[in-house]
Structures are given as C-alpha cells and as structure tokens.
Write a protein that holds these residues in place. Sequence first.
Motif, PDB file in Angstrom:
ATOM      1  N   GLU A 110       0.829  -1.199   0.000  1.00 30.83           N
ATOM      2  CA  GLU A 110       0.000   0.000   0.000  1.00 30.83           C
ATOM      3  C   GLU A 110       0.867   1.254   0.000  1.00 30.83           C
ATOM      4  OE1 GLU A 110      -3.162   2.412   2.836  1.00 30.83           O
ATOM      5  OE2 GLU A 110      -3.364   0.233   2.681  1.00 30.83           O
ATOM      6  N   LEU A 111       1.914   1.254   0.837  1.00 29.89           N
ATOM      7  CA  LEU A 111       2.810   2.413   0.891  1.00 29.89           C
ATOM      8  C   LEU A 111       3.517   2.624  -0.441  1.00 29.89           C
ATOM      9  CD1 LEU A 111       4.346   1.791   4.431  1.00 29.89           C
ATOM     10  CD2 LEU A 111       3.065   3.828   3.768  1.00 29.89           C
ATOM     11  N   GLY A 112       3.981   1.532  -1.044  1.00 30.63           N
ATOM     12  CA  GLY A 112       4.747   1.637  -2.285  1.00 30.63           C
ATOM     13  C   GLY A 112       3.939   2.092  -3.475  1.00 30.63           C
TER      14      GLY A 112
ATOM     15  N   LEU B   2      11.445  -4.790  -2.809  1.00 32.92           N
ATOM     16  CA  LEU B   2      10.944  -4.122  -4.020  1.00 32.92           C
ATOM     17  C   LEU B   2      10.600  -2.662  -3.760  1.00 32.92           C
ATOM     18  CD1 LEU B   2       8.691  -6.616  -5.991  1.00 32.92           C
ATOM     19  CD2 LEU B   2      11.025  -5.913  -6.449  1.00 32.92           C
ATOM     20  N   ASN B   3      10.320  -2.308  -2.508  1.00 35.15           N
ATOM     21  CA  ASN B   3      10.018  -0.909  -2.197  1.00 35.15           C
ATOM     22  C   ASN B   3      11.240  -0.017  -2.321  1.00 35.15           C
ATOM     23  OD1 ASN B   3       7.859  -2.578  -0.762  1.00 35.15           O
ATOM     24  ND2 ASN B   3       7.040  -0.512  -0.561  1.00 35.15           N
TER      25      ASN B   3
ATOM     26  N   MET C 174       1.190   3.986  -3.045  1.00 40.58           N
ATOM     27  CA  MET C 174       0.686   5.313  -2.678  1.00 40.58           C
ATOM     28  C   MET C 174       1.782   6.372  -2.867  1.00 40.58           C
ATOM     29  SD  MET C 174      -1.018   6.421   0.981  1.00 40.58           S
ATOM     30  CE  MET C 174       0.428   6.010   1.944  1.00 40.58           C
ATOM     31  N   ILE C 175       3.015   6.007  -2.516  1.00 39.01           N
ATOM     32  CA  ILE C 175       4.174   6.906  -2.669  1.00 39.01           C
ATOM     33  C   ILE C 175       5.195   6.157  -3.510  1.00 39.01           C
ATOM     34  CG2 ILE C 175       5.976   8.195  -1.457  1.00 39.01           C
ATOM     35  CD1 ILE C 175       4.107   8.065   1.039  1.00 39.01           C
ATOM     36  N   THR C 176       5.157   6.403  -4.817  1.00 41.53           N
ATOM     37  CA  THR C 176       5.980   5.609  -5.743  1.00 41.53           C
ATOM     38  C   THR C 176       7.379   6.200  -5.865  1.00 41.53           C
ATOM     39  OG1 THR C 176       5.054   6.849  -7.587  1.00 41.53           O
ATOM     40  CG2 THR C 176       4.034   4.729  -7.075  1.00 41.53           C
ATOM     41  N   LYS C 177       8.099   6.163  -4.758  1.00 44.47           N
ATOM     42  CA  LYS C 177       9.484   6.621  -4.742  1.00 44.47           C
ATOM     43  C   LYS C 177      10.363   5.491  -4.238  1.00 44.47           C
ATOM     44  CE  LYS C 177       8.453  11.504  -3.731  1.00 44.47           C
ATOM     45  NZ  LYS C 177       8.647  12.601  -2.750  1.00 44.47           N
ATOM     46  N   SER C 178      11.572   5.373  -4.829  1.00 45.85           N
ATOM     47  CA  SER C 178      12.522   4.385  -4.348  1.00 45.85           C
ATOM     48  C   SER C 178      13.056   4.805  -2.986  1.00 45.85           C
ATOM     49  CB  SER C 178      13.681   4.235  -5.348  1.00 45.85           C
ATOM     50  OG  SER C 178      13.233   3.666  -6.556  1.00 45.85           O
ATOM     51  N   GLY C 179      13.733   3.854  -2.324  1.00 43.08           N
ATOM     52  CA  GLY C 179      14.347   4.171  -1.044  1.00 43.08           C
ATOM     53  C   GLY C 179      13.700   3.487   0.135  1.00 43.08           C
TER      54      GLY C 179
ATOM     55  N   ASN D 241       4.928  -0.788 -14.196  1.00 46.28           N
ATOM     56  CA  ASN D 241       3.558  -0.878 -13.685  1.00 46.28           C
ATOM     57  C   ASN D 241       3.549  -1.291 -12.214  1.00 46.28           C
ATOM     58  OD1 ASN D 241       0.819  -0.955 -13.430  1.00 46.28           O
ATOM     59  ND2 ASN D 241       0.490  -2.713 -14.786  1.00 46.28           N
ATOM     60  N   PRO D 242       4.094  -0.452 -11.314  1.00 47.18           N
ATOM     61  CA  PRO D 242       4.205  -0.838  -9.902  1.00 47.18           C
ATOM     62  C   PRO D 242       2.861  -1.116  -9.233  1.00 47.18           C
ATOM     63  CG  PRO D 242       4.629   1.520 -10.187  1.00 47.18           C
ATOM     64  CD  PRO D 242       4.591   0.917 -11.557  1.00 47.18           C
ATOM     65  N   TYR D 243       1.770  -0.461  -9.705  1.00 45.78           N
ATOM     66  CA  TYR D 243       0.460  -0.684  -9.096  1.00 45.78           C
ATOM     67  C   TYR D 243       0.017  -2.137  -9.234  1.00 45.78           C
ATOM     68  CZ  TYR D 243       0.324   4.402  -9.312  1.00 45.78           C
ATOM     69  OH  TYR D 243       0.626   5.726  -9.171  1.00 45.78           O
ATOM     70  N   ARG D 244       0.470  -2.803 -10.280  1.00 42.14           N
ATOM     71  CA  ARG D 244       0.135  -4.218 -10.482  1.00 42.14           C
ATOM     72  C   ARG D 244       1.260  -5.133 -10.006  1.00 42.14           C
ATOM     73  NH1 ARG D 244       1.741  -7.701 -14.546  1.00 42.14           N
ATOM     74  NH2 ARG D 244       0.378  -9.515 -14.918  1.00 42.14           N
ATOM     75  N   ASN D 245       2.501  -4.829 -10.411  1.00 44.34           N
ATOM     76  CA  ASN D 245       3.598  -5.768 -10.206  1.00 44.34           C
ATOM     77  C   ASN D 245       4.106  -5.815  -8.771  1.00 44.34           C
ATOM     78  OD1 ASN D 245       3.540  -6.584 -12.858  1.00 44.34           O
ATOM     79  ND2 ASN D 245       5.079  -5.111 -13.536  1.00 44.34           N
ATOM     80  N   LEU D 246       3.996  -4.691  -8.041  1.00 47.61           N
ATOM     81  CA  LEU D 246       4.473  -4.702  -6.652  1.00 47.61           C
ATOM     82  C   LEU D 246       3.639  -5.655  -5.783  1.00 47.61           C
ATOM     83  CD1 LEU D 246       6.364  -3.639  -4.450  1.00 47.61           C
ATOM     84  CD2 LEU D 246       4.864  -1.664  -4.179  1.00 47.61           C
ATOM     85  N   PRO D 247       2.302  -5.478  -5.737  1.00 51.07           N
ATOM     86  CA  PRO D 247       1.523  -6.410  -4.895  1.00 51.07           C
ATOM     87  C   PRO D 247       1.556  -7.848  -5.399  1.00 51.07           C
ATOM     88  CG  PRO D 247       0.058  -4.978  -6.158  1.00 51.07           C
ATOM     89  CD  PRO D 247       1.444  -4.441  -6.341  1.00 51.07           C
TER      90      PRO D 247
END
Length: 500
Positions: free
Chosen positions: A98-100, A251-252, A102-107, A260-266
Amino acid sequence: MGEESLRKRKGEDNGKQDGQSIQSHEPQTMNLQKQAKLFLFPVGLISGICMIVGTIIGSGIFVSPKSVLANVGAVGPCLTIWAACGILATLGALCFAELGTMITKSGGEYPYLMEAFGPIPAFLFSWTSLLVTKPSSFAIICLSFAEYASAPFYPGCDPPQVVIKCLAAAAIVIITIVNSLSVKLGSYLQNFLTAAKMIIVAIIIVSGIVLLAQGKTENFKDSFKDSKISVSSISLAFYNGLWAYDGWNQLNYITEELKNPYRNLPLSIIIGIPLVTVCYVLINISYFTVMTSTELLQSQAVAVTFGDRVLYPASWIVPLFVAFSTIGSANGTCFTAGRLVYVAGREGHMLKVLSYISVKRLTPAPAIIFYGAIAIIYIIPGDIDTLINYFSFAVWIFYGLTILALIVMRFTRKELRRPIRIPIIIPVIVTLVSILLVLAPIISAPELAYLYCVLFILSGLIVYVLFVHFKFSWPQKISKPITMHLQMLLEVVPAEEVTE
C-alpha cells in the motif's frame, strides 16, 4: 554552449571531455542529468518475484534453523515459528505494498517516513540503515557464503577465520563492482542466481519428501516435548526466523524502476513471500527427517550435514549451491540498498556525491561503492549470531515505525491515491508485533548492547542538527573539493529533476 556543439564534442575524446564538462560546462551537465534519469532499468513481474525470492532465500535458511531451534528447544515450536514468521513477513509486505503504490518513490522506508513524520525520523532511518543495518546484513550474508564456500576445503574442522573473512570481503568487492558497472547485469545475475538457489531448495525439499514417504518420521513424535517457551525465547527465535525472511520489503527500494508498480508490486509480494514460506517450512521438515534436535544443534553447517547424509557421494552439490544462494541474496541486497543511499543523498541527508549517477554506466555507482566499503568494515569483527540479534532489533524499530506511518497517513493524508488499500487491522497487528519484538528481549534479558544500539540511532539527531538543519558552511567547504574530485574520478553527475 548549444546542443549542436555538445553533440560534436561528444564524438571526440569522450573520457577527457566528459571529465572537463562535469567540472566546468553546465549545459553538458544538464544534458547528462537528463540521460542519468534513464539509469532506471525496468523491472517486470518475473524479475520482481525473483528479486523477492532471490533476496529472501539466501544465507538465512542455512544459518538460522540452529538458532531458532536453540531458542525454543523442540521441533514443533520450531516449525510453528518458521510458519508464523512467514505470515508476519507477508502481512508486513502487504502494508508496504500500500505504501509503495501510494508513494511511488525508491528508497524503501525513507520516503514513507518523510511523508508521514517529516525529515527527522527519515534521517534517523537513513543514518541507521546506511551505517548499521544494511551493511551488517550484507556482511552477514557474505560471511555465511564464505563459511559454506570454504567448508569443503577443510573437512572435519572449521575453516580459519582469516580465510572466511578474506573470502567474504572478496565477495563484497565483486558484487559491488558488478552492480556499479550495470543495473541490467545486476538484475540478470539476480535472476540466474535465483534459479540456481531454487535448484538446491528443490533438492532438499524433494529429498525430505522421499524420506518422509519412506517412514522417516521418528523425529516428529512428541514434537512439543522439552520445548522452552518464554517471551524472551520466542522473541529471539522470531529474530532469527525473521532474519531468514529479511528482504520481504526489497521491491520498495526500487519502486521507481518497477514496470507498472500498481500491479507488479503487490503481485510480486503475494506470489513471492508465500512461496518462500512454504519452501522454508518444507526445508526445515527435511532437516528433521535426517537429524534429531541434538544433531541439528551440533551441526556446523546444517545443509552440508543434510547433504552428507542424504546425497553422498554427490554431497559437494550442497555447499556449491548454498554458495550460489548466499551470493544471490547478497547481490539482491546490494542492488536495492544502493538505492537507499542514492535517495538519501538526493534529499541532502547524506553526502551529495552519493546521489550522483555514472555518466557511462547510468548506475548509482558512488552509493553502491560506499555501501560495499562500509560492509567490509563489518566483516572485521564479524560474529554472525551477534550481528543477527542486534540487526533484527534495530531494523524492527523502523519496520514498526514505517507501518505506523501507514496508519497515521490514513487520517492525515486522505487525499493520496491508494491503488491498494488493505484492511486497517493488518497494519495494527504488524505494529503491535513490532513493538513486542523490540521490547521483549530488553525486558526479559536486558543487555548493554541494546542500549548502545538505541544510543547510536539517537546520535543521528546530533548529526542532523549540525549538518542538515543548520547546514554549517565549513563542512560544505571541506566536501565541495572532495565531491568535485570524486566526480572526475568516477565520472558521475547529479540526477536531480531537470526542467525539460
């Protein structure tokens, strides 16, 4: 100087001209900054799963079984702890999903703490991560690699410490060089090593299933007998188990590089971590099919003992593939942790040169080199069990704080888009467990080392006030010529956002 003249000069003496332009030609630097923003190598779903599985399955499953069993004393609680650690890692990773998104920044945790609580907690996280948790994790993994890689050359006895530490340092140097040279090469190496480590995982699991089918179940009878259950023992067992799962949030650290982080991250999380959990429980079951609790505790290298008893005369396969496994985990850790150094430098919380990007390689080379150098320092006094305990203590302070940030932002940052929205009960549970993991060992078995760890974290406040908040001029006067010479030596430029 116009774009046309830049193109002409680019075809001349690249090495010399690039070095000069970094120092004195602003338009060339700006053009290179635009190029440098392209250092991000797109990571897809398969690479994302490989990054999670490859980073988590490393040294932990070959080092931690002994420590988990030593803390709880019996087979039943040991297997329960391994399964519970997998569930906790999955819940934590869903919070990070959810965090990743919502805030699509590396680190990793850094941008989330910055958004929720401001610069001070974010700085304390980067301060602790860059100087303690990430380098010590890298050092632990490479020490584990060195132990398994050198074991076949010293049959019947432990390898000399000097051999282990030199081999571990060599592994750090090689991994640092690979990731500094090419993001693509580092990603491809990760995929290859993940495939290699899944081979040894499959060999151990299949061997265990065959032995169970043959009736090797005597070690599972009365599996909860003689167990040692207390708040302190369970917490320390969780520390060692969760160390083996560490990497569930990797991955975060490279969200900006995910396609496509909204799909691939979760999806990477939902597929990757349960897969690891099943593998870990089955591997431990396999160990117990051929070793009693006492024999496992007496083993110098659990996987090697398993191989000697089950795979002889092909037992050499085990230390070879375990070495591949640990190197893969170390490579994944380096690949992601270098991004934290880069992001912290970009925010002005570390030396500015750490946020620079290689002109030719388009990698965050200064950040990766810095990370590798600190890790080598941790190898010198390195004791794996002690490092794991204090690493886990420090890291769960910030895991808990980051997931608390998710709860806080549900109320303070309602306007943020949330492509993934998990039930609020999940971050509440993980936050409470984090508090328990941090406080339980201090209350039940207090040691000065925990105090030293807390004092080191708080010492970051002094650094923040002096060098970030007030920004005294004399450190800048010292760092400016160092930055300039490092720019020319490493051929790096800032990768700040540039007006198009």
